[in-house]
Design a protein around this motif. Structure first.
Motif, PDB file in Angstrom:
ATOM      1  N   GLU A 117     109.050 -24.306  17.807  1.00  0.00           N
ATOM      2  CA  GLU A 117     109.931 -24.995  18.750  1.00  0.00           C
ATOM      3  C   GLU A 117     109.535 -26.442  19.012  1.00  0.00           C
ATOM      4  O   GLU A 117     110.325 -27.191  19.586  1.00  0.00           O
ATOM      5  CB  GLU A 117     109.966 -24.248  20.086  1.00  0.00           C
ATOM      6  CG  GLU A 117     110.583 -22.892  20.021  1.00  0.00           C
ATOM      7  CD  GLU A 117     110.637 -22.203  21.371  1.00  0.00           C
ATOM      8  OE1 GLU A 117     110.422 -22.862  22.410  1.00  0.00           O
ATOM      9  OE2 GLU A 117     110.894 -20.991  21.396  1.00  0.00           O
ATOM     10  N   ALA A 118     108.344 -26.871  18.636  1.00  0.00           N
ATOM     11  CA  ALA A 118     107.828 -28.184  19.033  1.00  0.00           C
ATOM     12  C   ALA A 118     108.715 -29.335  18.554  1.00  0.00           C
ATOM     13  O   ALA A 118     109.079 -30.222  19.329  1.00  0.00           O
ATOM     14  CB  ALA A 118     106.402 -28.364  18.526  1.00  0.00           C
ATOM     15  N   LYS A 119     109.054 -29.349  17.277  1.00  0.00           N
ATOM     16  CA  LYS A 119     109.881 -30.415  16.714  1.00  0.00           C
ATOM     17  C   LYS A 119     111.274 -30.413  17.351  1.00  0.00           C
ATOM     18  O   LYS A 119     111.840 -31.452  17.651  1.00  0.00           O
ATOM     19  CB  LYS A 119     109.988 -30.195  15.207  1.00  0.00           C
ATOM     20  CG  LYS A 119     110.490 -31.352  14.414  1.00  0.00           C
ATOM     21  CD  LYS A 119     110.439 -30.960  12.932  1.00  0.00           C
ATOM     22  CE  LYS A 119     110.334 -32.146  12.045  1.00  0.00           C
ATOM     23  NZ  LYS A 119     110.267 -31.768  10.638  1.00  0.00           N
ATOM     24  N   LYS A 120     111.782 -29.210  17.586  1.00  0.00           N
ATOM     25  CA  LYS A 120     113.102 -29.067  18.199  1.00  0.00           C
ATOM     26  C   LYS A 120     113.087 -29.536  19.655  1.00  0.00           C
ATOM     27  O   LYS A 120     114.033 -30.164  20.114  1.00  0.00           O
ATOM     28  CB  LYS A 120     113.562 -27.611  18.132  1.00  0.00           C
ATOM     29  CG  LYS A 120     113.765 -27.120  16.727  1.00  0.00           C
ATOM     30  CD  LYS A 120     114.118 -25.657  16.777  1.00  0.00           C
ATOM     31  CE  LYS A 120     114.333 -25.094  15.409  1.00  0.00           C
ATOM     32  NZ  LYS A 120     114.817 -23.725  15.451  1.00  0.00           N
ATOM     33  N   GLN A 121     112.018 -29.225  20.368  1.00  0.00           N
ATOM     34  CA  GLN A 121     111.905 -29.640  21.770  1.00  0.00           C
ATOM     35  C   GLN A 121     111.900 -31.167  21.873  1.00  0.00           C
ATOM     36  O   GLN A 121     112.562 -31.741  22.735  1.00  0.00           O
ATOM     37  CB  GLN A 121     110.628 -29.067  22.402  1.00  0.00           C
ATOM     38  CG  GLN A 121     110.447 -29.422  23.874  1.00  0.00           C
ATOM     39  CD  GLN A 121     111.400 -28.690  24.794  1.00  0.00           C
ATOM     40  OE1 GLN A 121     111.575 -27.477  24.659  1.00  0.00           O
ATOM     41  NE2 GLN A 121     112.017 -29.394  25.716  1.00  0.00           N
ATOM     42  N   ALA A 122     111.178 -31.835  20.986  1.00  0.00           N
ATOM     43  CA  ALA A 122     111.125 -33.301  20.989  1.00  0.00           C
ATOM     44  C   ALA A 122     112.507 -33.891  20.713  1.00  0.00           C
ATOM     45  O   ALA A 122     112.937 -34.846  21.379  1.00  0.00           O
ATOM     46  CB  ALA A 122     110.114 -33.798  19.955  1.00  0.00           C
ATOM     47  N   LEU A 123     113.224 -33.327  19.749  1.00  0.00           N
ATOM     48  CA  LEU A 123     114.578 -33.792  19.450  1.00  0.00           C
ATOM     49  C   LEU A 123     115.506 -33.540  20.636  1.00  0.00           C
ATOM     50  O   LEU A 123     116.282 -34.420  21.030  1.00  0.00           O
ATOM     51  CB  LEU A 123     115.110 -33.087  18.194  1.00  0.00           C
ATOM     52  CG  LEU A 123     116.559 -33.386  17.813  1.00  0.00           C
ATOM     53  CD1 LEU A 123     116.784 -34.876  17.556  1.00  0.00           C
ATOM     54  CD2 LEU A 123     116.963 -32.559  16.589  1.00  0.00           C
ATOM     55  N   TYR A 124     115.420 -32.372  21.220  1.00  0.00           N
ATOM     56  CA  TYR A 124     116.248 -32.014  22.376  1.00  0.00           C
ATOM     57  C   TYR A 124     116.047 -33.007  23.524  1.00  0.00           C
ATOM     58  O   TYR A 124     117.023 -33.463  24.135  1.00  0.00           O
ATOM     59  CB  TYR A 124     115.917 -30.589  22.820  1.00  0.00           C
ATOM     60  CG  TYR A 124     116.708 -30.105  24.003  1.00  0.00           C
ATOM     61  CD1 TYR A 124     118.028 -29.677  23.861  1.00  0.00           C
ATOM     62  CD2 TYR A 124     116.146 -30.052  25.283  1.00  0.00           C
ATOM     63  CE1 TYR A 124     118.760 -29.220  24.943  1.00  0.00           C
ATOM     64  CE2 TYR A 124     116.867 -29.593  26.368  1.00  0.00           C
ATOM     65  CZ  TYR A 124     118.172 -29.178  26.199  1.00  0.00           C
ATOM     66  OH  TYR A 124     118.904 -28.733  27.280  1.00  0.00           O
ATOM     67  N   GLU A 125     114.806 -33.356  23.801  1.00  0.00           N
ATOM     68  CA  GLU A 125     114.517 -34.286  24.901  1.00  0.00           C
ATOM     69  C   GLU A 125     115.112 -35.670  24.632  1.00  0.00           C
ATOM     70  O   GLU A 125     115.623 -36.323  25.535  1.00  0.00           O
ATOM     71  CB  GLU A 125     113.016 -34.348  25.152  1.00  0.00           C
ATOM     72  CG  GLU A 125     112.512 -33.069  25.804  1.00  0.00           C
ATOM     73  CD  GLU A 125     111.002 -32.982  25.914  1.00  0.00           C
ATOM     74  OE1 GLU A 125     110.299 -33.998  25.694  1.00  0.00           O
ATOM     75  OE2 GLU A 125     110.528 -31.871  26.221  1.00  0.00           O
TER      76      GLU A 125
END
Length: 143
Positions: free
Chosen positions: A87-95
């Protein structure tokens, strides 16, 4: 005035044409990917859906801003992030998206597309949804 309108039209059309679609050979069929620039004010993150387990989220793009035609879609193109363990890469993109930043993303147009023309390549969406590109169980930000 006509000159300015003509220049503006060329600029807008060149920006739309710049969204190149790339066909990548798969084992059974071609996968169609494209880089797309999510521009501030021309998309919104689906706050009702939020950021879910496995990094799933949705971005809504008004149909008129999306460079691939979608004749059966009435309002928004829905860009979905598939579930995965990382989820880390996705969380950064989401933010970044929640902050309405301008972001280049890689989209996978399959499986809901029609191949309109092979050369020059032209596709259209069957429905209103596409996906962020995924590879090896994670968001893949390259064509």
């Amino acid at each position: 005035m006509r000159y300015l309108l003509a220049v503006f039209s060329v600029i807008v059309m060149s920006k739309i044409q710049a969204q190149e679609i790339v066909a990548n050979k798969g084992k059974y069929f071609d996968y169609y990917h494209m880089m797309y620039q999510l521009e501030s004010g021309k998309y919104k993150v689906n706050s009702n859906y939020g950021f879910n387990e496995g990094g799933q989220f949705e971005v809504l793009v008004p149909k008129q801003y999306f460079p691939v035609s979608a004749p059966n879609c009435k309002e928004n193109i829905i860009i979905r992030m598939p579930r995965s363990e990382n989820e880390a890469k996705k969380q950064a993109l989401y933010e970044k998206l929640v902050a309405q930043k301008e972001v280049n993303v890689i989209l996978e147009l399959n499986p809901y597309i029609n191949l309109v023309n092979k050369k020059p390549l032209k596709v259209e969406l069957q429905y209103c949804n596409v996906f962020f590109r995924h590879r090896s169980g994670d968001y893949y930000d390259s064509l």
